[in-house]
Design a protein around this motif. Sequence first.
Motif, PDB file in Angstrom:
ATOM      1  N   GLU A   9       8.333  12.846 -12.535  1.00  0.00           N
ATOM      2  CA  GLU A   9       8.100  11.299 -12.687  1.00  0.00           C
ATOM      3  C   GLU A   9       7.667  10.911 -13.989  1.00  0.00           C
ATOM      4  O   GLU A   9       8.047  10.039 -14.749  1.00  0.00           O
ATOM      5  N   ALA A  10       6.704  11.806 -14.487  1.00  0.00           N
ATOM      6  CA  ALA A  10       6.389  11.638 -15.973  1.00  0.00           C
ATOM      7  C   ALA A  10       7.391  11.462 -17.060  1.00  0.00           C
ATOM      8  O   ALA A  10       7.299  10.667 -17.623  1.00  0.00           O
ATOM      9  N   GLN A  11       8.522  12.397 -16.697  1.00  0.00           N
ATOM     10  CA  GLN A  11       9.572  12.319 -17.696  1.00  0.00           C
ATOM     11  C   GLN A  11      10.367  10.965 -17.402  1.00  0.00           C
ATOM     12  O   GLN A  11      11.003  10.504 -18.389  1.00  0.00           O
TER      13      GLN A  11
ATOM     14  N   VAL B 295       0.784  -1.254   0.137  1.00  0.00           N
ATOM     15  CA  VAL B 295      -0.159   0.147  -0.118  1.00  0.00           C
ATOM     16  C   VAL B 295       0.860   1.159   0.139  1.00  0.00           C
ATOM     17  O   VAL B 295       0.674   2.287  -0.671  1.00  0.00           O
ATOM     18  N   VAL B 296       1.959   1.282   0.794  1.00  0.00           N
ATOM     19  CA  VAL B 296       2.968   2.242   0.860  1.00  0.00           C
ATOM     20  C   VAL B 296       3.495   2.597  -0.453  1.00  0.00           C
ATOM     21  O   VAL B 296       3.295   3.679  -0.901  1.00  0.00           O
ATOM     22  N   VAL B 297       4.068   1.549  -0.940  1.00  0.00           N
ATOM     23  CA  VAL B 297       4.596   1.601  -2.389  1.00  0.00           C
ATOM     24  C   VAL B 297       3.559   2.352  -3.385  1.00  0.00           C
ATOM     25  O   VAL B 297       3.991   3.287  -4.310  1.00  0.00           O
ATOM     26  N   PHE B 298       2.431   1.646  -3.418  1.00  0.00           N
ATOM     27  CA  PHE B 298       1.491   2.036  -4.480  1.00  0.00           C
ATOM     28  C   PHE B 298       1.139   3.607  -4.330  1.00  0.00           C
ATOM     29  O   PHE B 298       0.778   4.341  -5.221  1.00  0.00           O
ATOM     30  N   LEU B 299       0.905   4.000  -3.008  1.00  0.00           N
ATOM     31  CA  LEU B 299       0.505   5.543  -2.820  1.00  0.00           C
ATOM     32  C   LEU B 299       1.688   6.287  -3.070  1.00  0.00           C
ATOM     33  O   LEU B 299       1.463   7.248  -3.939  1.00  0.00           O
ATOM     34  N   TRP B 300       2.904   6.003  -2.831  1.00  0.00           N
ATOM     35  CA  TRP B 300       4.142   6.811  -3.040  1.00  0.00           C
ATOM     36  C   TRP B 300       4.245   6.830  -4.511  1.00  0.00           C
ATOM     37  O   TRP B 300       4.271   8.096  -5.240  1.00  0.00           O
ATOM     38  N   PHE B 301       4.313   5.760  -5.138  1.00  0.00           N
ATOM     39  CA  PHE B 301       4.712   5.684  -6.659  1.00  0.00           C
ATOM     40  C   PHE B 301       3.477   6.351  -7.141  1.00  0.00           C
ATOM     41  O   PHE B 301       3.742   7.078  -8.413  1.00  0.00           O
ATOM     42  N   GLY B 302       2.285   5.915  -6.860  1.00  0.00           N
ATOM     43  CA  GLY B 302       1.034   6.566  -7.451  1.00  0.00           C
ATOM     44  C   GLY B 302       0.931   7.854  -7.683  1.00  0.00           C
ATOM     45  O   GLY B 302       0.607   8.753  -8.364  1.00  0.00           O
ATOM     46  N   GLY B 303       1.256   8.396  -6.428  1.00  0.00           N
ATOM     47  CA  GLY B 303       1.328   9.947  -6.154  1.00  0.00           C
ATOM     48  C   GLY B 303       2.110  10.815  -6.896  1.00  0.00           C
ATOM     49  O   GLY B 303       2.066  11.952  -7.651  1.00  0.00           O
TER      50      GLY B 303
ATOM     51  N   MET C 209      -4.183   4.164 -11.684  1.00  0.00           N
ATOM     52  CA  MET C 209      -4.036   2.753 -11.563  1.00  0.00           C
ATOM     53  C   MET C 209      -3.430   2.366 -10.191  1.00  0.00           C
ATOM     54  O   MET C 209      -3.824   1.412  -9.443  1.00  0.00           O
ATOM     55  N   GLU C 210      -2.182   2.873 -10.162  1.00  0.00           N
ATOM     56  CA  GLU C 210      -1.394   2.391  -8.690  1.00  0.00           C
ATOM     57  C   GLU C 210      -2.371   3.066  -7.639  1.00  0.00           C
ATOM     58  O   GLU C 210      -2.023   2.311  -6.573  1.00  0.00           O
ATOM     59  N   LEU C 211      -2.899   4.104  -7.491  1.00  0.00           N
ATOM     60  CA  LEU C 211      -3.399   4.627  -6.458  1.00  0.00           C
ATOM     61  C   LEU C 211      -4.938   3.716  -6.121  1.00  0.00           C
ATOM     62  O   LEU C 211      -5.309   3.622  -4.957  1.00  0.00           O
ATOM     63  N   SER C 212      -5.482   3.339  -7.140  1.00  0.00           N
ATOM     64  CA  SER C 212      -6.499   2.318  -7.190  1.00  0.00           C
ATOM     65  C   SER C 212      -6.250   1.128  -6.577  1.00  0.00           C
ATOM     66  O   SER C 212      -6.722   0.175  -5.932  1.00  0.00           O
ATOM     67  N   THR C 213      -4.984   0.540  -6.890  1.00  0.00           N
ATOM     68  CA  THR C 213      -4.645  -0.661  -6.395  1.00  0.00           C
ATOM     69  C   THR C 213      -4.214  -0.397  -4.785  1.00  0.00           C
ATOM     70  O   THR C 213      -4.549  -1.365  -4.233  1.00  0.00           O
TER      71      THR C 213
ATOM     72  N   GLY D 196       0.087  12.798 -19.318  1.00  0.00           N
ATOM     73  CA  GLY D 196      -1.523  12.017 -19.303  1.00  0.00           C
ATOM     74  C   GLY D 196      -1.109  10.478 -19.167  1.00  0.00           C
ATOM     75  O   GLY D 196      -2.012  10.130 -18.298  1.00  0.00           O
ATOM     76  N   ALA D 197      -0.324  10.105 -19.806  1.00  0.00           N
ATOM     77  CA  ALA D 197       0.004   8.549 -19.396  1.00  0.00           C
ATOM     78  C   ALA D 197       0.677   8.626 -18.013  1.00  0.00           C
ATOM     79  O   ALA D 197      -0.077   7.523 -17.440  1.00  0.00           O
ATOM     80  N   SER D 198       1.383   9.139 -17.634  1.00  0.00           N
ATOM     81  CA  SER D 198       1.793   8.995 -16.236  1.00  0.00           C
ATOM     82  C   SER D 198       0.699   9.303 -15.453  1.00  0.00           C
ATOM     83  O   SER D 198       0.601   8.399 -14.330  1.00  0.00           O
ATOM     84  N   ALA D 199      -0.324  10.100 -15.565  1.00  0.00           N
ATOM     85  CA  ALA D 199      -1.347  10.374 -14.576  1.00  0.00           C
ATOM     86  C   ALA D 199      -2.316   8.925 -14.698  1.00  0.00           C
ATOM     87  O   ALA D 199      -3.128   8.504 -13.769  1.00  0.00           O
TER      88      ALA D 199
END
Length: 164
Positions: A44-46, A29-37, A77-81, A69-72
């Motif tokens: 991060e997008a670049q 959960v921490v990994v997905f929150l951090w990476f997703g955010g 998806m990551e935040l949903s996970t 947009g792709a990054s978003a």
Amino acid sequence: MHPITSAATTTRSNAVVNNHEALLRWSLVVVFLWFGGMKFTGYEAQGIAPFIENSPFMAWLIDAFGVRGASAVIGVMELSTAVTLTVGAFHHRVALLGAAMSCATYAITLTFFVTTPGVAEPTAGGFPAISAPIGQFLLKDLVLLAASASLLRMALARCQAARS
């Protein structure tokens, strides 16, 4: 074996499994929150653009939404996970979905090993020597996939036990 000893052993064993499951779940959960955010930042997008651009599974995202947009989309998806993994702590069927989503994420990112230029370090003789910025960055996903698969196995066992 004495029935009380057997019950005590089973209780301790279940507690250990539950602790391992919680450790895996909340770490993911921490990994997905951090990476997703992070996916909502230009930095991060670049940073992930070369992985997406060279992926046969994900390149269409840049065509459809641009790099930011792709990054978003990936961030959503990551935040949903992360949310699904969190809710899965309380609902065994949702736990199965969250663990499957996590497995899918890391299975896809591991394909970047073969699709992203610069993973192999040519000055060290090429593959299997991996580059620091790209190859070593991706290598962590192998452990995250193993954690996700373990969580999936535990969730599946809980769903099967609930049906019994």
